[in-house]
Scaffold this motif. Structure first.
Motif, PDB file in Angstrom:
ATOM      1  N   THR A  87      26.211  13.189  30.638  1.00 55.39           N
ATOM      2  CA  THR A  87      25.426  13.985  31.761  1.00 55.39           C
ATOM      3  C   THR A  87      25.978  13.482  32.995  1.00 55.39           C
ATOM      4  N   ALA A  88      25.413  14.320  34.011  1.00 53.14           N
ATOM      5  CA  ALA A  88      25.662  14.162  35.548  1.00 53.14           C
ATOM      6  C   ALA A  88      24.683  14.610  36.551  1.00 53.14           C
ATOM      7  N   ALA A  89      24.566  14.084  37.462  1.00 50.10           N
ATOM      8  CA  ALA A  89      23.283  14.452  38.361  1.00 50.10           C
ATOM      9  C   ALA A  89      24.284  15.215  39.531  1.00 50.10           C
ATOM     10  N   PHE A  90      23.391  16.207  40.078  1.00 50.19           N
ATOM     11  CA  PHE A  90      24.242  17.261  40.988  1.00 50.19           C
ATOM     12  C   PHE A  90      23.018  17.554  42.160  1.00 50.19           C
ATOM     13  N   ARG A  91      23.319  17.907  43.553  1.00 49.66           N
ATOM     14  CA  ARG A  91      22.474  18.337  44.271  1.00 49.66           C
ATOM     15  C   ARG A  91      23.135  18.970  45.378  1.00 49.66           C
ATOM     16  N   VAL A  92      22.644  20.079  46.077  1.00 47.30           N
ATOM     17  CA  VAL A  92      23.183  20.768  47.114  1.00 47.30           C
ATOM     18  C   VAL A  92      22.240  20.364  48.359  1.00 47.30           C
ATOM     19  N   PRO A  93      22.616  19.552  49.261  1.00 46.77           N
ATOM     20  CA  PRO A  93      21.859  19.282  50.301  1.00 46.77           C
ATOM     21  C   PRO A  93      21.578  20.137  51.608  1.00 46.77           C
TER      22      PRO A  93
END
Ligand code: TXA
Ligand code: MG
Length: 308
Positions: A107-113
């Motif tokens: 799995t991996a973590a993502f975000r759009v700041p």
């Protein structure tokens, strides 16, 4: 060393690591395409290699190259909170993301700041990883001087002033058909519940197997001893509290803000913890008498972690 956006973009493209403002805290940014930068980030932070990084994108669509399919609720969450302080952990195509970013997980973590400097950097230099820009264990950095205090005056920092939220993004993990809170953050479970139609699960903190590997480690801690019990107020060299309250006045008082404004308290929290070390204060008592809801729960969790 304070940088312009143009210079920061150039350095990221040259596989360097620079500190970058986000709406939550400053991040140590490196390109996901640069093994050299990724390794440097772990080394600089003295971060354990089993603690994965968040990949920051400039739009939700960019996630599609990393995943086969997205879990139910993903689109609604991304639409409601991106750009913004929410991190979503989803199963990924392993070859699409370097092992070091995922810490070997599937799995991996993502975000759009939402910070415009961070956004501009990603648009021009591509997806970047950004762990918080502090030495592992120390309070996160919410202004350039905090980054310089941990990594030295010469460290390259894109100067975006004081961070708007002051605490990290909320990490949500999809597991066994439901979204779980991996880390409390700037967006409350209540706000997420409104979008999902159910409150995300808050697992009991497991020392052996926390949902976020990062939860295993001591965090946000100043060198000073922190006292949290009411009776301990007299043992401390300093008091950290709220505008509306009066405290014994024979010692330094650091104010976090108003009891009516949790956003203000969150924004000031790490600065207050760092101030203890800057002023070489040996111990502080923190007023823990505040509401048990929303952003206050994030503030409480950070203080408890800081106190060890
Ligand atoms: O607000 C933020 O999220 C900031 C700014 C700079 O964007 N970044 C940040 O990154 O707080 P970091 O590395 O300090 O925290 C990332 C957290 C860690 O607790 C890590 O264990 C967790 O996210 N995490 C990352 N990938 C994960 C995964 N695949 N599964 C579970 N947890 C993961
Ligand atoms: Mg961190």
């Amino acid at each position: 060393m304070r940088l312009s956006l143009k210079k920061a973009i150039a350095l990221i493209k040259q596989e360097e690591v620079v500190a970058v403002p986000t709406e939550t805290v400053y991040g140590l940014a490196g390109s996901i395409r640069s093994q050299k930068a990724l390794e440097k980030i772990f080394a600089l932070k003295q971060r354990p290699s089993n603690n994965p990084l968040i990949t920051h994108l400039s739009s939700a669509d960019e996630i599609l190259v990393f995943v086969k399919e997205l879990p139910p609720g993903f689109d609604a969450l991304a639409k409601a909170f991106w750009p913004g302080p929410l991190t979503l952990v989803v199963p990924v195509i392993e070859e699409a993301l370097p092992t070091i970013v995922r810490a070997g997980l599937k799995t991996a973590a993502f975000r759009v700041p939402q910070n415009l400097l961070a956004m501009g950097l990603i648009q021009m230099a591509g997806p970047i990883v950004m762990p918080s820009a502090n030495l592992s264990g120390r309070p996160s950095s919410t202004e350039p001087s905090h980054v310089e205090s941990d990594f030295g005056e010469e460290f390259p920092v894109l100067d975006g002033g004081v961070c708007l939220k002051g605490v990290e993004s909320t990490v949500l993990i999809f597991q066994a058909d439901q979204w779980h809170i991996g880390r409390l953050g700037a967006i409350s479970p209540e706000m997420i519940g409104e979008i999902l139609g159910y409150l995300p699960i808050t697992p009991k903190l497991s020392k052996k197997q926390p949902l976020c590997p990062g939860q295993l480690y001591r965090h946000y801690a100043p060198s000073a001893t922190l006292y949290l019990e009411k009776e301990q107020i007299n043992e401390s060299a300093c008091i950290i509290g709220f505008h509306e309250r009066t405290y014994p006045n024979h010692r330094p008082l650091i104010l976090l803000g108003s009891l009516n404004k949790p956003e203000e308290v969150a924004q000031n929290l790490y600065k207050a913890l760092r101030e203890l070390d800057e002023q070489a204060i040996k111990s502080a008592w923190i007023d823990m008498d505040f509401p048990k809801e929303g952003l206050w729960n994030t503030i409480r969790e950070r203080i408890l972690k800081a106190a060890g």
